[in-house]
Design a protein around this motif. Sequence first.
Motif, PDB file in Angstrom:
ATOM      1  N   PHE A   1      -5.191 -18.947  10.851  1.00 18.42           N
ATOM      2  CA  PHE A   1      -5.991 -17.829  10.351  1.00 18.42           C
ATOM      3  C   PHE A   1      -5.251 -16.505  10.486  1.00 18.42           C
ATOM      4  N   ALA A   2      -4.473 -16.364  11.563  1.00 16.79           N
ATOM      5  CA  ALA A   2      -3.698 -15.128  11.721  1.00 16.79           C
ATOM      6  C   ALA A   2      -2.755 -14.968  10.531  1.00 16.79           C
ATOM      7  N   ALA A   3      -2.210 -16.122  10.069  1.00 11.97           N
ATOM      8  CA  ALA A   3      -1.233 -16.056   8.977  1.00 11.97           C
ATOM      9  C   ALA A   3      -1.882 -15.708   7.642  1.00 11.97           C
ATOM     10  N   ILE A   4      -3.150 -16.075   7.454  1.00 15.01           N
ATOM     11  CA  ILE A   4      -3.725 -15.883   6.111  1.00 15.01           C
ATOM     12  C   ILE A   4      -4.781 -14.783   6.049  1.00 15.01           C
ATOM     13  N   TRP A   5      -5.134 -14.239   7.197  1.00 11.22           N
ATOM     14  CA  TRP A   5      -6.223 -13.272   7.230  1.00 11.22           C
ATOM     15  C   TRP A   5      -5.989 -12.128   6.247  1.00 11.22           C
ATOM     16  N   ARG A   6      -4.793 -11.555   6.282  1.00 11.29           N
ATOM     17  CA  ARG A   6      -4.534 -10.391   5.430  1.00 11.29           C
ATOM     18  C   ARG A   6      -4.549 -10.772   3.947  1.00 11.29           C
ATOM     19  N   VAL A   7      -4.050 -11.977   3.674  1.00 11.05           N
ATOM     20  CA  VAL A   7      -4.037 -12.438   2.275  1.00 11.05           C
ATOM     21  C   VAL A   7      -5.472 -12.566   1.772  1.00 11.05           C
ATOM     22  N   ALA A   8      -6.319 -13.190   2.601  1.00  7.23           N
ATOM     23  CA  ALA A   8      -7.708 -13.402   2.193  1.00  7.23           C
ATOM     24  C   ALA A   8      -8.421 -12.061   2.033  1.00  7.23           C
ATOM     25  N   ARG A   9      -8.103 -11.134   2.924  1.00 14.07           N
ATOM     26  CA  ARG A   9      -8.720  -9.800   2.823  1.00 14.07           C
ATOM     27  C   ARG A   9      -8.272  -9.101   1.538  1.00 14.07           C
ATOM     28  N   ARG A  10      -6.992  -9.240   1.253  1.00 16.49           N
ATOM     29  CA  ARG A  10      -6.440  -8.571   0.077  1.00 16.49           C
ATOM     30  C   ARG A  10      -7.104  -9.109  -1.203  1.00 16.49           C
ATOM     31  N   ALA A  11      -7.451 -10.404  -1.149  1.00 18.39           N
ATOM     32  CA  ALA A  11      -8.058 -11.028  -2.333  1.00 18.39           C
ATOM     33  C   ALA A  11      -9.337 -10.305  -2.737  1.00 18.39           C
ATOM     34  N   THR A  12     -10.021  -9.767  -1.756  1.00 16.84           N
ATOM     35  CA  THR A  12     -11.321  -9.161  -2.062  1.00 16.84           C
ATOM     36  C   THR A  12     -11.243  -7.641  -2.144  1.00 16.84           C
ATOM     37  N   ALA A  13     -10.082  -7.099  -1.823  1.00 19.07           N
ATOM     38  CA  ALA A  13     -10.000  -5.648  -1.687  1.00 19.07           C
ATOM     39  C   ALA A  13      -9.977  -4.937  -3.039  1.00 19.07           C
ATOM     40  N   GLU A  14      -9.407  -5.605  -4.070  1.00 19.69           N
ATOM     41  CA  GLU A  14      -9.199  -4.913  -5.343  1.00 19.69           C
ATOM     42  C   GLU A  14     -10.518  -4.785  -6.118  1.00 19.69           C
ATOM     43  N   PRO A  15     -10.805  -3.607  -6.702  1.00 18.41           N
ATOM     44  CA  PRO A  15     -12.023  -3.482  -7.507  1.00 18.41           C
ATOM     45  C   PRO A  15     -11.943  -4.423  -8.708  1.00 18.41           C
ATOM     46  N   PRO A  16     -13.055  -5.040  -9.103  1.00 20.39           N
ATOM     47  CA  PRO A  16     -13.019  -6.046 -10.177  1.00 20.39           C
ATOM     48  C   PRO A  16     -12.379  -5.538 -11.457  1.00 20.39           C
ATOM     49  N   ALA A  17     -12.657  -4.302 -11.834  1.00 22.86           N
ATOM     50  CA  ALA A  17     -12.121  -3.810 -13.111  1.00 22.86           C
ATOM     51  C   ALA A  17     -10.594  -3.780 -13.081  1.00 22.86           C
ATOM     52  N   ALA A  18     -10.045  -3.358 -11.954  1.00 22.44           N
ATOM     53  CA  ALA A  18      -8.585  -3.293 -11.836  1.00 22.44           C
ATOM     54  C   ALA A  18      -7.994  -4.692 -11.818  1.00 22.44           C
ATOM     55  N   ALA A  19      -8.702  -5.604 -11.156  1.00 20.14           N
ATOM     56  CA  ALA A  19      -8.165  -6.957 -11.023  1.00 20.14           C
ATOM     57  C   ALA A  19      -8.171  -7.710 -12.343  1.00 20.14           C
ATOM     58  N   MET A  20      -8.998  -7.264 -13.299  1.00 21.61           N
ATOM     59  CA  MET A  20      -9.022  -7.925 -14.603  1.00 21.61           C
ATOM     60  C   MET A  20      -7.760  -7.598 -15.405  1.00 21.61           C
ATOM     61  N   GLN A  21      -7.123  -6.488 -15.090  1.00 25.01           N
ATOM     62  CA  GLN A  21      -5.894  -6.100 -15.792  1.00 25.01           C
ATOM     63  C   GLN A  21      -4.738  -6.941 -15.249  1.00 25.01           C
ATOM     64  N   PRO A  22      -3.694  -7.116 -16.067  1.00 28.38           N
ATOM     65  CA  PRO A  22      -2.548  -7.849 -15.540  1.00 28.38           C
ATOM     66  C   PRO A  22      -1.958  -7.121 -14.335  1.00 28.38           C
ATOM     67  N   ALA A  23      -1.446  -7.902 -13.413  1.00 30.02           N
ATOM     68  CA  ALA A  23      -0.833  -7.296 -12.229  1.00 30.02           C
ATOM     69  C   ALA A  23       0.393  -6.501 -12.665  1.00 30.02           C
ATOM     70  N   PRO A  24       0.666  -5.385 -12.031  1.00 30.24           N
ATOM     71  CA  PRO A  24       1.866  -4.640 -12.396  1.00 30.24           C
ATOM     72  C   PRO A  24       3.102  -5.500 -12.169  1.00 30.24           C
ATOM     73  N   PRO A  25       4.116  -5.340 -13.024  1.00 32.15           N
ATOM     74  CA  PRO A  25       5.299  -6.190 -12.855  1.00 32.15           C
ATOM     75  C   PRO A  25       6.042  -5.868 -11.558  1.00 32.15           C
ATOM     76  N   ASP A  26       6.747  -6.867 -11.079  1.00 28.81           N
ATOM     77  CA  ASP A  26       7.536  -6.644  -9.867  1.00 28.81           C
ATOM     78  C   ASP A  26       8.625  -5.624 -10.140  1.00 28.81           C
ATOM     79  N   ARG A  27       8.891  -4.803  -9.161  1.00 32.14           N
ATOM     80  CA  ARG A  27       9.936  -3.790  -9.325  1.00 32.14           C
ATOM     81  C   ARG A  27      11.234  -4.313  -8.712  1.00 32.14           C
ATOM     82  N   PHE A  28      12.125  -4.655  -9.590  1.00 35.77           N
ATOM     83  CA  PHE A  28      13.405  -5.169  -9.105  1.00 35.77           C
ATOM     84  C   PHE A  28      14.414  -4.026  -9.011  1.00 35.77           C
ATOM     85  N   ARG A  29      15.450  -4.263  -8.288  1.00 35.43           N
ATOM     86  CA  ARG A  29      16.544  -3.287  -8.231  1.00 35.43           C
ATOM     87  C   ARG A  29      17.832  -4.065  -7.950  1.00 35.43           C
TER      88      ARG A  29
END
Lengths: 787, 308
Positions: free
Chosen positions: A374-402
């Motif tokens: 649970f220690a390993a996944i707690w933040r992931v599970a929290r993050r899953a619910t943190a985003e407002p639904p409207a924002a989460a419906m949009q595609p995720a921003p692309p990864d920023r490579f360098r």
Amino acid sequence: MRALRRKLWNDLAAIRWQGLAIVMVLASGMATFVMSLTALDSLTRARSDYFRAANFASVFATLKRAPRALEPRLRAIPGVADLETRIVVPAVLDVRGLAEPATALLISVPDFSPPRVNRLHLRLGRLPTAERRGEVLVSEAFASAHRLRPGDGLRAVINGRYQPLTIVGVALSPEFVYSVRGGEMIPDDRRFGVLWMPYRDLAAAFQMDGAFNDVAATLRPSASERDTLQQLDALLLPYGGGAAYGREHQASSRFLDNELIQLRGMALLPPAIFLSVTGFLLHIVLSRLVATQREQIATLRAFGYSRGAILRHYLAFAAILIAAGAALGTAGGAWLGRELTELYARFFRFPTFTYRVDPLVVVLGAGLSSAAGFAAIWRVARRATAEPPAAAMQPAPPDRFRPSVVERMGWGRWLSPAARMLFRHLELQPWRAAMTSCGAALSLAILVLGSFSEDMIDFVMRFQFEHAHRQDVTVTFTEPSPGRAVHDLRHLPGVLAVEPFRAVPVKLRFGHRSRRLGLMGVSRQPRLFRVIDERMRPVEIPPAGVVLSAALADGLGCRAGDQLTLEVLDGARPIRVVSVAGVVRDFLDLNAYMDLDALRRLLREQETASGAFLRVDERRTDRLYSRLKALPRVASVGIRRAMLESYRRTLAENVLRMRAYNLFFACVVAIGVVYNAARVMLSERSRELATLRVLGFTRGETALMLLGELAVLIAAAIPLGCLLGYGFAALLAWSLATEVHRFPLVVRADTFAMATAVTVGAAIFAGSVVRRLLDRLDLIAVLKARD
Amino acid sequence: MRNVRVTAAEASRADGVSPMDGVSPVDGVSPAVAGFPAVGASSAAGVSPADASQSGTLQSGTLQSGTRVAWAGGGELMFEARGLVKRYQLGEVEVLALRGVDFLLRSGEFVVLLGPSGSGKSTLLNILGGLDTPSEGFVRFRDHDLSQGDDDLLTHYRRDHVGFVFQFYNLIPSLTARENVQLVTDLAAAPMRPEEALELVGLGARLDHYPSQLSGGEQQRVAIARAIAKRPDVLLCDEPTGALDVRTGIVVLEAIERINRELGTTTAVITHNAAIAAMADRVVQLSDGRVASESRNAVKAAARDIQW
């Protein structure tokens, strides 16, 4: 919530193989935890139950000879609860079917009653009585090795005469739970046994009527062991005593303690490795799941599911995997624990040795597994619910490579686009790349650690029996004997070379520190028994002074050149000052060596020897052994070949099994890590890989891009794993080391090679499974889908 | 007649189209593919290319069997597809994405394949591009038979001859614009320089930008540059403006137009946006897995003049 529950099971079914890998790694951790702690519990319980029931002594003393009249005074020592005096003598046994002489320890028991201290547990037959001569009780290990039963006969060589003995019973003793001849590590039950005889018989045979040479006593709960030992020494000093010791120095008890320490160590390190890997795997798999389900989560939120419901949904996902792993691990641990306990039952002889799984251990293990998971996944599970639904419906921003560090260093132009992709991806999620590498490295380290004990024992055995002690046979005399005795040995059939030695119990003192041990007088230029350093180079014994084990020098706090007080605990008990002529790093016991002639001068003796080392003609050993059995002065005969064979046989049985377990656990970790990492990468990059295929890259070239990244991580894991394995080995050697045993940090090159090969093999297997999935990638579906 | 219902999601999997696309269920009748004419046989059906160019629009030739042929005129024959049938098995349900399509494409042509979702246009493009093979019929690229192609053959076909542009760009996010193009030029026998390809699509100033640093239109133009940098024989574009607004979409269409005009690259664009058809030499309309009609533009509109 039925729909969410349905989704949970569907999600689990979709990642079933990844889930299985996580369950297996967690189960491995849980299994090692349950195995070690339940075996530890069984062993500890068996020990305490037995020692209490058998009234096992807390203090012991050996002496030359004291009258039994002294016994009441010994009993009167404050703190002594119960005490027994007895005769303990070594003897040579002639056992049918065994060419070489066996060694027995003969111990007296009261003539008509069972001993009160160190009570014997009868397995078969009855106790011997003084009414009939020659009745003996045999230790169970020796009896089993020779299939001896009550009514069978034995021949002991007592004072040079064969004395027929009749076995009346088979017994266990708390003093010989681990039944090993002095100076040896592994029991050789065929050649070493314990025989209990009525006092009258033994006293008569060794001219010890009305006397004793050994004391065992139990203490009151409030007693100070230290004070009791001092008073025992004071009383026994005039009788050749003065070296009383506590249970922690009793040979069998000490081996048992060592084993418990090792088990405790096993209960910590491997489960910690497995649990950290489990945490990592849960983290990456759940992170990916949450990322791919971002829109689903938003939809659920839009429908009115609460944050808590969604959080619980993802926590339940982890909980199911953790519960499955813990359950499987408990079952596996219970099975392994039983196996281990059965193995122990062959080495440690207890009247009852029952295996039991303590529910507390299971609860503790499950608790630790859950905490790690649970220690390993707690933040992931929290993050899953943190985003407002409207924002989460949009595609995720692309990864920023360098540009990767390799390019920033100016080497970019030498890299193909594929190589650049590889390095930039590694840098995009450095934490995950590092953890994947660490996971594979841990699998390698498990293998190194598993083989280390083998390498270490192998090294010590070579050190001791190929380079240091090269004699074929060690003969010990019943008492220090004149030069004639050694001369006689020279003329025995098949004897090629003889090297006498003189061993004497001493107390070495430096400042306020002291140690008791046997001082060994050996030839200055030996061919058989050599003193060597840790690089196996012979150390010359100087004509004066003592050469000490490094552990002994450390214990005394002295260095080469210091002056020690040497107190001989035998005979005239002279006290001398000797200088430390040298210090050698060795591995077994505390040792002090002196030039044989110098020791004789110190003892004011001439030509005396406590025994001799022999080199013999292997073709003539039968005649030699039969002659040795009959020699009156001979107390024991140690045969190197027999001991090594017994050791190898014992080791072969256990090593094979342990190797299989290690291999299994390491493969579980390697496959679990590589497979999950590759699956997550495949899922994240399926679009990219499909694009490459459409652009005309072949399956092989595309696979190379995905698996190339894994290959880089595995390549990085190899040196890291070797280093970690070496570190774990060092930790183990350090944690197990006592003054009596030092463990050399020896890991053979082929151990590293084997560990690397297994880890790479497991990675290739996991990689090839993912490669098949990549080959089946539905190009069109992937390319048409929106990210 | 079997009455089978297929969900939109199932159908989309079969067709490789978005879930909004509808594919009609199989009615259990196999398509009529027999009796189609050889190349140029459309004249036998009473319609000649000359008539078509004169009339400005051209109905697809109706064969005796009733099968319509997507007809091509001028240039060397590059693709010849006959009686293409594509069937997908979804569990127990069979979905027909193509029901006997004949299609010809000549060198240098700019063809727009129009049709609603589920009409089979993407399936046709995927078969032409070597991403898929037909269940029945054959498709030939010059002298290569693509209908029986194994994975290796199709991979090399794509590598050597085809440039793809997709609706969602499909750039490699970890590579810059230049490197995305280089990925392809490294594989090609006689490619243009990546910089040159990007200049062609008007991105000479954005060479070292990562996809995450580019707008949608710029990303699509990088995709076009990547597709044409190896000088492919054919450029296949699947809804290239589908994810873009009008203004950006036109910039992208201009890039495609320029490639076709200046490099002479045979180009097939599939779209459900009828306005785009105006810039093609020829427009093929697909419906329900069949070629419904075919027309030819006497005058091609410039991309910048297109509005929707």
